[in-house]
Design a protein around this motif. Structure first.
Motif, PDB file in Angstrom:
ATOM      1  N   MET A 157     -17.208  12.126 -79.969  1.00 20.23           N
ATOM      2  CA  MET A 157     -15.832  12.619 -79.816  1.00 20.23           C
ATOM      3  C   MET A 157     -15.115  11.872 -78.699  1.00 20.23           C
ATOM      4  SD  MET A 157     -16.415  16.735 -80.277  1.00 20.23           S
ATOM      5  CE  MET A 157     -16.984  17.408 -81.838  1.00 20.23           C
ATOM      6  N   CYS A 158     -15.849  11.592 -77.617  1.00 21.09           N
ATOM      7  CA  CYS A 158     -15.231  10.922 -76.472  1.00 21.09           C
ATOM      8  C   CYS A 158     -14.906   9.463 -76.765  1.00 21.09           C
ATOM      9  CB  CYS A 158     -16.135  11.027 -75.247  1.00 21.09           C
ATOM     10  SG  CYS A 158     -16.220  12.694 -74.559  1.00 21.09           S
ATOM     11  N   VAL A 159     -15.638   8.853 -77.708  1.00 20.96           N
ATOM     12  CA  VAL A 159     -15.301   7.493 -78.118  1.00 20.96           C
ATOM     13  C   VAL A 159     -13.929   7.474 -78.781  1.00 20.96           C
ATOM     14  CG1 VAL A 159     -15.897   5.602 -79.682  1.00 20.96           C
ATOM     15  CG2 VAL A 159     -17.677   6.708 -78.331  1.00 20.96           C
ATOM     16  N   GLY A 160     -13.680   8.459 -79.662  1.00 17.04           N
ATOM     17  CA  GLY A 160     -12.362   8.558 -80.289  1.00 17.04           C
ATOM     18  C   GLY A 160     -11.261   8.767 -79.273  1.00 17.04           C
ATOM     19  N   ILE A 161     -11.527   9.623 -78.288  1.00 14.91           N
ATOM     20  CA  ILE A 161     -10.540   9.875 -77.233  1.00 14.91           C
ATOM     21  C   ILE A 161     -10.302   8.607 -76.415  1.00 14.91           C
ATOM     22  CG2 ILE A 161     -10.133  11.169 -75.103  1.00 14.91           C
ATOM     23  CD1 ILE A 161     -11.668  13.517 -76.423  1.00 14.91           C
ATOM     24  N   ARG A 162     -11.373   7.832 -76.176  1.00 12.81           N
ATOM     25  CA  ARG A 162     -11.216   6.580 -75.410  1.00 12.81           C
ATOM     26  C   ARG A 162     -10.332   5.590 -76.162  1.00 12.81           C
ATOM     27  NH1 ARG A 162     -13.962   1.893 -75.820  1.00 12.81           N
ATOM     28  NH2 ARG A 162     -15.739   2.835 -76.908  1.00 12.81           N
ATOM     29  N   TYR A 163     -10.507   5.487 -77.482  1.00 13.81           N
ATOM     30  CA  TYR A 163      -9.663   4.582 -78.253  1.00 13.81           C
ATOM     31  C   TYR A 163      -8.198   4.997 -78.202  1.00 13.81           C
ATOM     32  CZ  TYR A 163     -13.310   1.673 -80.322  1.00 13.81           C
ATOM     33  OH  TYR A 163     -14.336   0.768 -80.510  1.00 13.81           O
ATOM     34  N   ALA A 164      -7.950   6.299 -78.099  1.00 18.85           N
ATOM     35  CA  ALA A 164      -6.576   6.796 -78.078  1.00 18.85           C
ATOM     36  C   ALA A 164      -5.935   6.714 -76.693  1.00 18.85           C
ATOM     37  CB  ALA A 164      -6.539   8.243 -78.578  1.00 18.85           C
ATOM     38  N   THR A 165      -6.748   6.881 -75.633  1.00 17.82           N
ATOM     39  CA  THR A 165      -6.174   7.012 -74.284  1.00 17.82           C
ATOM     40  C   THR A 165      -6.614   5.926 -73.311  1.00 17.82           C
ATOM     41  OG1 THR A 165      -8.008   8.370 -73.426  1.00 17.82           O
ATOM     42  CG2 THR A 165      -6.225   9.520 -74.590  1.00 17.82           C
ATOM     43  N   GLY A 166      -7.683   5.214 -73.643  1.00 10.47           N
ATOM     44  CA  GLY A 166      -8.232   4.238 -72.713  1.00 10.47           C
ATOM     45  C   GLY A 166      -9.081   4.851 -71.615  1.00 10.47           C
ATOM     46  N   LYS A 167      -9.319   6.158 -71.690  1.00 10.53           N
ATOM     47  CA  LYS A 167     -10.052   6.876 -70.641  1.00 10.53           C
ATOM     48  C   LYS A 167     -11.500   7.156 -71.077  1.00 10.53           C
ATOM     49  CE  LYS A 167      -6.331   7.428 -68.055  1.00 10.53           C
ATOM     50  NZ  LYS A 167      -5.684   8.731 -67.877  1.00 10.53           N
ATOM     51  N   THR A 168     -12.440   6.984 -70.139  1.00  6.68           N
ATOM     52  CA  THR A 168     -13.858   7.265 -70.371  1.00  6.68           C
ATOM     53  C   THR A 168     -14.318   8.335 -69.387  1.00  6.68           C
ATOM     54  OG1 THR A 168     -14.266   5.001 -71.096  1.00  6.68           O
ATOM     55  CG2 THR A 168     -16.182   6.289 -70.411  1.00  6.68           C
ATOM     56  N   PRO A 169     -15.036   9.358 -69.853  1.00  6.99           N
ATOM     57  CA  PRO A 169     -15.410  10.452 -68.956  1.00  6.99           C
ATOM     58  C   PRO A 169     -16.648  10.159 -68.124  1.00  6.99           C
ATOM     59  CG  PRO A 169     -16.252  10.901 -71.130  1.00  6.99           C
ATOM     60  CD  PRO A 169     -15.466   9.624 -71.239  1.00  6.99           C
ATOM     61  N   VAL A 170     -16.826  10.951 -67.090  1.00  7.68           N
ATOM     62  CA  VAL A 170     -18.102  11.043 -66.396  1.00  7.68           C
ATOM     63  C   VAL A 170     -18.907  12.113 -67.126  1.00  7.68           C
ATOM     64  CG1 VAL A 170     -19.253  11.697 -64.254  1.00  7.68           C
ATOM     65  CG2 VAL A 170     -17.115  10.387 -64.169  1.00  7.68           C
ATOM     66  N   PHE A 171     -20.090  11.752 -67.652  1.00 10.77           N
ATOM     67  CA  PHE A 171     -20.905  12.712 -68.391  1.00 10.77           C
ATOM     68  C   PHE A 171     -21.770  13.522 -67.438  1.00 10.77           C
ATOM     69  CE2 PHE A 171     -20.060   9.575 -71.779  1.00 10.77           C
ATOM     70  CZ  PHE A 171     -19.569  10.448 -72.750  1.00 10.77           C
ATOM     71  N   ILE A 172     -21.933  14.816 -67.739  1.00  9.40           N
ATOM     72  CA  ILE A 172     -22.580  15.763 -66.829  1.00  9.40           C
ATOM     73  C   ILE A 172     -24.025  16.078 -67.218  1.00  9.40           C
ATOM     74  CG2 ILE A 172     -22.530  18.171 -66.044  1.00  9.40           C
ATOM     75  CD1 ILE A 172     -19.439  17.945 -66.134  1.00  9.40           C
ATOM     76  N   GLY A 173     -24.295  16.317 -68.491  1.00  7.60           N
ATOM     77  CA  GLY A 173     -25.611  16.785 -68.921  1.00  7.60           C
ATOM     78  C   GLY A 173     -26.674  15.713 -68.892  1.00  7.60           C
TER      79      GLY A 173
END
Length: 273
Positions: free
Chosen positions: A180-196
């Motif tokens: 899901m975060c890959v799709g968000i990155r393509y849309a926004t250019g943002k990559t999260p810090v993963f917690i788990g």
């Protein structure tokens, strides 16, 4: 005691704290794997303790207890769990306790965040100070639109609960938080810090809670890049079961950072030893 490859696994007999992944390790969606109940009973009978560490935040701990009860695992309470949602709550309470946080996730996940005392919104707000995205099987286009709007318009810290690519279901797999975060990155250019997982947070917290040392702990899971890597990062022994995502080819090609100590076909084979 031998593992899948014939490796001596007698060290497992001395373990006292068994930390199980859930999806793909003890069940697939709503089907409990053979041998799970017997193995948990054996651990308890021999003076050990078990807990479940899952990257799946779509259910709260209360919901997970209810699910395991339905599957036949009755002797569990809140002390038997540590989820990526709980790890996220720890981090956000330390960093953003008094701030407005935008969260994308299931209703159960959002309720758990709010019940912890965090200030949560699921709508765009100029006052948002951080973003938290979780695996969300209730995901809608409207949720994704709002998440992308927040990340596009606001320059705020961005976290996600877990990096898993897929979540196992009865017919195969569905996209998990990492996808899901890959799709968000393509849309926004943002990559999260993963917690788990592969972060060792959940392992260390349970070791501290129950008072065990590294040599007394083993992590059991089906994914190399999360379950096994978290154990490696924590400095504890690991068992990879072949009932979920990892294949024999994956294990043969694993790096030093995600190579399991032992391999078994399933928890049932683990029990048989």
């Amino acid at each position: 005691m031998k593992d899948y490859f014939g490796k001596n696994a007698d060290d497992l007999k001395a373990k006292k704290l068994f930390l199980f992944d859930m999806d793909g390790t003890i069940y697939r969606e709503n089907d409990l794997f053979d041998g799970v109940i017997a193995l948990l009973a054996k651990i308890k009978r021999e003076g050990g303790r078990y807990a479940f560490i899952t990257n799946n935040p779509s259910k709260s701990v209360v919901d997970y207890i209810a699910k395991l009860n339905r599957l036949g695992i009755k002797d569990v309470d809140e002390n038997n769990f540590f989820t990526s949602a709980q790890a996220a709550i720890m981090i956000f309470k330390a960093k953003f306790a008094n701030d407005l946080i935008y969260a994308q996730g299931t209703r159960s996940f959002i309720k758990e965040l709010k019940d912890s005392g965090l200030h949560i919104t699921c709508s765009f707000d100029e006052n948002i100070k951080a973003v938290l995205v979780a695996f969300d099987p209730e995901l809608t286009g409207e949720k994704l639109r709002t998440t992308c709007e927040v990340l596009t318009k606001l320059d705020v810290p961005y976290y996600a609960t877990n990096p898993d690519w897929v979540c196992p279901v009865d017919f195969g797999s569905i996209p998990d938080c990492g996808s899901m975060c890959v799709g968000i990155r393509y849309a926004t250019g943002k990559t999260p810090v993963f917690i788990g997982k592969p972060e060792p947070t959940m392992i260390f917290e349970l070791m501290k809670k129950f008072g065990y040392q590294k040599n007394e702990v083993v992590v059991i899971g089906d994914r190399l890049y999360t379950d096994i890597a978290s154990g490696v990062n924590a400095g504890v022994d690991t068992v990879c079961v072949l009932s979920g995502e990892a294949t024999l080819d994956d294990i043969k090609n694993a790096t030093v950072n995600d190579t399991p100590t032992f391999v078994f076909n399933s928890v049932k084979d683990f029990l048989a030893n």
